[in-house]
Design a protein around this motif. Structure first.
Motif, PDB file in Angstrom:
ATOM      1  N   ASP A  85       4.445  -3.241 -14.297  1.00  0.00           N
ATOM      2  CA  ASP A  85       4.482  -4.703 -14.264  1.00  0.00           C
ATOM      3  C   ASP A  85       5.741  -5.145 -15.019  1.00  0.00           C
ATOM      4  N   PRO A  86       6.659  -5.829 -14.351  1.00  0.00           N
ATOM      5  CA  PRO A  86       7.916  -6.206 -15.001  1.00  0.00           C
ATOM      6  C   PRO A  86       7.754  -7.066 -16.251  1.00  0.00           C
ATOM      7  N   THR A  87       6.637  -7.757 -16.388  1.00  0.00           N
ATOM      8  CA  THR A  87       6.447  -8.627 -17.558  1.00  0.00           C
ATOM      9  C   THR A  87       5.771  -7.919 -18.718  1.00  0.00           C
ATOM     10  N   SER A  88       5.405  -6.658 -18.535  1.00  0.00           N
ATOM     11  CA  SER A  88       4.703  -5.909 -19.578  1.00  0.00           C
ATOM     12  C   SER A  88       5.694  -5.192 -20.494  1.00  0.00           C
ATOM     13  N   ASP A  89       5.396  -5.198 -21.796  1.00  0.00           N
ATOM     14  CA  ASP A  89       6.216  -4.464 -22.765  1.00  0.00           C
ATOM     15  C   ASP A  89       5.947  -2.964 -22.707  1.00  0.00           C
ATOM     16  N   GLN A  90       4.974  -2.563 -21.935  1.00  0.00           N
ATOM     17  CA  GLN A  90       4.562  -1.166 -21.829  1.00  0.00           C
ATOM     18  C   GLN A  90       5.604  -0.320 -21.084  1.00  0.00           C
ATOM     19  N   TYR A  91       6.461  -0.957 -20.291  1.00  0.00           N
ATOM     20  CA  TYR A  91       7.434  -0.244 -19.463  1.00  0.00           C
ATOM     21  C   TYR A  91       8.855  -0.565 -19.900  1.00  0.00           C
TER      22      TYR A  91
ATOM     23  N   LEU B 177      13.229  -1.078 -13.132  1.00  0.00           N
ATOM     24  CA  LEU B 177      14.270  -1.196 -12.107  1.00  0.00           C
ATOM     25  C   LEU B 177      14.132  -0.149 -11.011  1.00  0.00           C
ATOM     26  N   VAL B 178      13.738   1.059 -11.369  1.00  0.00           N
ATOM     27  CA  VAL B 178      13.510   2.088 -10.344  1.00  0.00           C
ATOM     28  C   VAL B 178      12.350   1.671  -9.443  1.00  0.00           C
ATOM     29  N   ALA B 179      11.286   1.184 -10.040  1.00  0.00           N
ATOM     30  CA  ALA B 179      10.130   0.734  -9.246  1.00  0.00           C
ATOM     31  C   ALA B 179      10.520  -0.419  -8.326  1.00  0.00           C
ATOM     32  N   ALA B 180      11.306  -1.367  -8.829  1.00  0.00           N
ATOM     33  CA  ALA B 180      11.732  -2.507  -8.014  1.00  0.00           C
ATOM     34  C   ALA B 180      12.613  -2.059  -6.849  1.00  0.00           C
ATOM     35  N   ALA B 181      13.499  -1.100  -7.103  1.00  0.00           N
ATOM     36  CA  ALA B 181      14.371  -0.600  -6.036  1.00  0.00           C
ATOM     37  C   ALA B 181      13.569   0.117  -4.955  1.00  0.00           C
ATOM     38  N   ILE B 182      12.623   0.936  -5.365  1.00  0.00           N
ATOM     39  CA  ILE B 182      11.774   1.642  -4.401  1.00  0.00           C
ATOM     40  C   ILE B 182      10.946   0.646  -3.595  1.00  0.00           C
ATOM     41  N   GLN B 183      10.356  -0.312  -4.296  1.00  0.00           N
ATOM     42  CA  GLN B 183       9.529  -1.317  -3.626  1.00  0.00           C
ATOM     43  C   GLN B 183      10.355  -2.135  -2.640  1.00  0.00           C
ATOM     44  N   GLY B 184      11.561  -2.528  -3.022  1.00  0.00           N
ATOM     45  CA  GLY B 184      12.422  -3.304  -2.139  1.00  0.00           C
ATOM     46  C   GLY B 184      12.821  -2.526  -0.898  1.00  0.00           C
TER      47      GLY B 184
ATOM     48  N   SER C 110       5.725   9.130  -9.841  1.00  0.00           N
ATOM     49  CA  SER C 110       5.589   8.998 -11.293  1.00  0.00           C
ATOM     50  C   SER C 110       4.375   9.716 -11.867  1.00  0.00           C
ATOM     51  N   GLY C 111       3.402  10.018 -11.017  1.00  0.00           N
ATOM     52  CA  GLY C 111       2.170  10.614 -11.513  1.00  0.00           C
ATOM     53  C   GLY C 111       1.233   9.601 -12.148  1.00  0.00           C
ATOM     54  N   LYS C 112       1.564   8.325 -12.043  1.00  0.00           N
ATOM     55  CA  LYS C 112       0.741   7.263 -12.630  1.00  0.00           C
ATOM     56  C   LYS C 112       0.057   6.487 -11.518  1.00  0.00           C
ATOM     57  N   ASP C 113      -1.175   6.053 -11.782  1.00  0.00           N
ATOM     58  CA  ASP C 113      -1.936   5.303 -10.784  1.00  0.00           C
ATOM     59  C   ASP C 113      -1.458   3.864 -10.636  1.00  0.00           C
ATOM     60  N   GLU C 114      -1.001   3.258 -11.729  1.00  0.00           N
ATOM     61  CA  GLU C 114      -0.601   1.855 -11.692  1.00  0.00           C
ATOM     62  C   GLU C 114       0.908   1.719 -11.587  1.00  0.00           C
TER      63      GLU C 114
ATOM     64  N   ALA D 252       0.832  -1.211   0.000  1.00  0.00           N
ATOM     65  CA  ALA D 252       0.000   0.000   0.000  1.00  0.00           C
ATOM     66  C   ALA D 252       0.867   1.262   0.000  1.00  0.00           C
ATOM     67  N   ILE D 253       1.931   1.245   0.798  1.00  0.00           N
ATOM     68  CA  ILE D 253       2.838   2.398   0.831  1.00  0.00           C
ATOM     69  C   ILE D 253       3.500   2.583  -0.528  1.00  0.00           C
ATOM     70  N   PHE D 254       3.966   1.483  -1.126  1.00  0.00           N
ATOM     71  CA  PHE D 254       4.621   1.563  -2.434  1.00  0.00           C
ATOM     72  C   PHE D 254       3.696   2.156  -3.486  1.00  0.00           C
TER      73      PHE D 254
END
Length: 83
Positions: free
Chosen positions: A40-46, A52-59, A33-37, A23-25
């Motif tokens: 997803d590491p498996t998506s070609d959209q990112y 990697l930035v999202a994964a580092a923040i989440q970790g 990021s200004g984005k609601d979602e 929830a915090i993440f």
């Protein structure tokens, strides 16, 4: 007996910690990021950078939340059991 209580408490705090960290993440990612979602590491959209930035923040968030919850639970168990 205290080992059983400790393991049970560890399982519960792990689940609670994961939910709290998630929830915090989501809120931090929304602000950063200004984005609601979250990406997803498996998506070609990112791209790699965003993933990697999202994964580092989440970790980092998960690690801090886990440390706080584990430390708090350990103190309470110690006070309750004397061990």
């Amino acid at each position: 007996m205290s080992k059983i209580v400790s393991k049970g408490t560890g399982a519960v705090t792990g689940l609670v910690g994961g939910a709290v960290a998630g929830a915090i993440f989501k809120q931090v990612w929304k602000l950063a990021s200004g984005k609601d979602e979250t990406p997803d590491p498996t998506s070609d959209q990112y791209g790699w950078k965003e993933i990697l930035v999202a994964a580092a923040i989440q970790g980092a968030i998960f690690g801090v939340v886990k440390a706080v919850i584990d430390r708090t639970a350990t103190g309470k168990i110690h006070r309750a059991t004397g061990r």
